[in-house]
Design an enzyme around this catalytic site. Structure first.
Site, PDB file in Angstrom:
ATOM      1  CB  SER A 251      -0.949  -0.040   1.200  1.00 36.41           C
ATOM      2  OG  SER A 251      -1.912   0.973   1.118  1.00 36.41           O
ATOM      3  CG  ASP A 311      -6.848  -1.385  -4.479  1.00 37.03           C
ATOM      4  OD1 ASP A 311      -7.538  -0.708  -3.688  1.00 37.03           O
ATOM      5  OD2 ASP A 311      -5.626  -1.548  -4.358  1.00 37.03           O
ATOM      6  CG  HIS A 346      -5.704  -1.765  -0.805  1.00 42.00           C
ATOM      7  ND1 HIS A 346      -4.994  -1.058  -1.744  1.00 42.00           N
ATOM      8  CD2 HIS A 346      -5.110  -1.494   0.384  1.00 42.00           C
ATOM      9  CE1 HIS A 346      -4.028  -0.382  -1.156  1.00 42.00           C
ATOM     10  NE2 HIS A 346      -4.066  -0.625   0.139  1.00 42.00           N
TER      11      HIS A 346
END
Length: 399
Positions: A251, A311, A346
């Protein structure tokens, strides 16, 4: 509440059903086999898993099965006809786990103490049960241990005094020296150890890096030197091969990893893994660095990018396309490996970690919100399993 049971069957009173899990003690990314024996042929039963996390919340999964002509159910070989997963799913009792009914909204299952295992109780119940598992006694049960850090694997705490943060390095219990990794997590903050512990169990000296506390992203005053110090702690450790050190970013950590590999004069990684988003190629977070513009064309090590098409947190697919175009223009596209996973979200974690489409998150203002990560449970879980195997193969090839 009374347990709801569909299709009751008469069990034999002469021979008790027997449930076995093999191996009963394993790393979290290892498969196990769950088998129930001594059932009457053609009997409907429910296989159920239950875990109480360190926050004292309960997580469960279950599948509906029918015993074969020998009175046996094998989760690996037989079809689940209903439950939290369906079909032939050897690890469905783990990856389809969810909070039990009545739990708080937005929970996320994360292991804090990696020196202890995830304890999962697996049970078999009469009939096809859909709720109220605690209101009836199982026919048989077995407790299994799932480890991030292989038992016997030492870990070493190292402190950077000027920022008062801890670096935690995990090593394999096998003789070194080892290839090294700097493990950089995302915008949730804090010291997240479990991926580094698992990488340590696979033969890497992995440093879990804390670079801000939860909810303190905006107030953080971090510089290149902090990350360069962390990288050098790994590289210069006597049990690490100094020319075999990579970076693993998740991330926001993926964006930082990219920035460090492209801009730092100190950090020269042997390879980089960007899981699972790259963010925008022209900015990271202006509260982190004065230098926010960087060129991926400067990267001269192998790079793996893991992209999830569902995502809902970042434009990861578009970002990786931008990255590929920049690297193509710079003549280093041959260093890039991209993995694409439709319907994955994600938060792609190590294999068999439950899927979290949305969880609680602490913002810079300390406000707690529900953040949407995306993904559908089955394809997301498949992506976690497939990407982890390919990440390990990529690390082995390049480190």
């Amino acid at each position: 509440m009374m347990a709801k049971v569909i299709g009751l069957s008469t069990m034999s009173d002469t021979v008790a059903p027997m449930l076995s899990v093999f191996p009963s003690r394993a790393l979290v990314d290892e498969n196990f086999k769950v088998v129930v024996e001594n059932l009457p042929p053609g009997s409907p039963v429910t296989l159920h898993s239950l875990h109480q996390c360190e926050d004292k919340h309960y997580w469960e999964a279950y599948g509906h099965y029918i015993s074969n002509h020998r009175g046996t159910v094998s989760v690996t070989d037989d079809l689940s006809f209903g439950g939290t997963y369906t079909g032939k799913e050897a690890m469905g009792l783990l990856w389809s786990m969810r909070p039990v009914p009545g739990s708080r909204e937005g929970l996320r299952l994360r292991k804090r103490n990696v020196c202890s295992p995830l304890l999962v109780n697996i049970s078999v119940y009469r009939g096809h049960v859909v709720e109220g598992f605690r209101e009836q006694a199982p026919l048989a049960s077995s407790l299994t241990e799932r480890w991030y850090m292989a038992p016997g694997g030492p870990c070493f705490y190292l402190q950077v005094h000027y920022l008062k943060n801890y670096f935690l390095v995990f090593f394999s219990f096998c003789p070194g020296p080892f290839p090294g990794l700097l493990d950089v997590w995302g915008g949730g903050g804090g010291l997240v150890e479990y991926r580094s512990a698992l990488l340590g169990s696979h033969g890497y000296a992995s440093l879990a890096l804390e670079y801000f506390a939860p909810g303190e992203l905006k107030s953080s005053d971090l510089e290149f030197n902090y990350f360069e110090t962390a990288f050098n702690i790994v590289k210069d450790h006597p049990q690490v091969m100094p020319d075999k050190v990579g970076i693993f970013g998740l991330s926001l950590g993926a964006s930082l990893t990219l920035l460090l590999a492209a801009e730092s004069s100190i950090i020269k990684p042997s390879c980089c893994v960007f899981c699972y988003s790259v963010s925008n190629m022209n900015t990271v977070h202006k509260s982190f660095f004065l230098v926010i513009s960087f060129k991926v064309g400067r990267i001269n090590c192998p790079v793996m990018v893991v992209n999830s098409h569902d995502d809902q947190n970042m434009a990861t697919v578009e970002s990786s396309e931008d990255m590929a175009q920049m690297m193509r223009a710079a003549g280093n596209l041959h260093l890039l490996t991209r993995l694409y996973y439709p319907d994955a979200g994600h938060l792609i974690e190590p294999p068999y970690t439950p899927h979290f489409r949305a969880t609680k998150f602490v913002k810079d203002t300390k406000e707690k919100v529900i953040l949407l990560w995306g993904g559908q449970t089955k394809p997301h879980s498949d992506a976690q399993e497939d990407s982890w195997k390919k990440i390990l193969a990529f690390l082995e090839q390049n480190l």
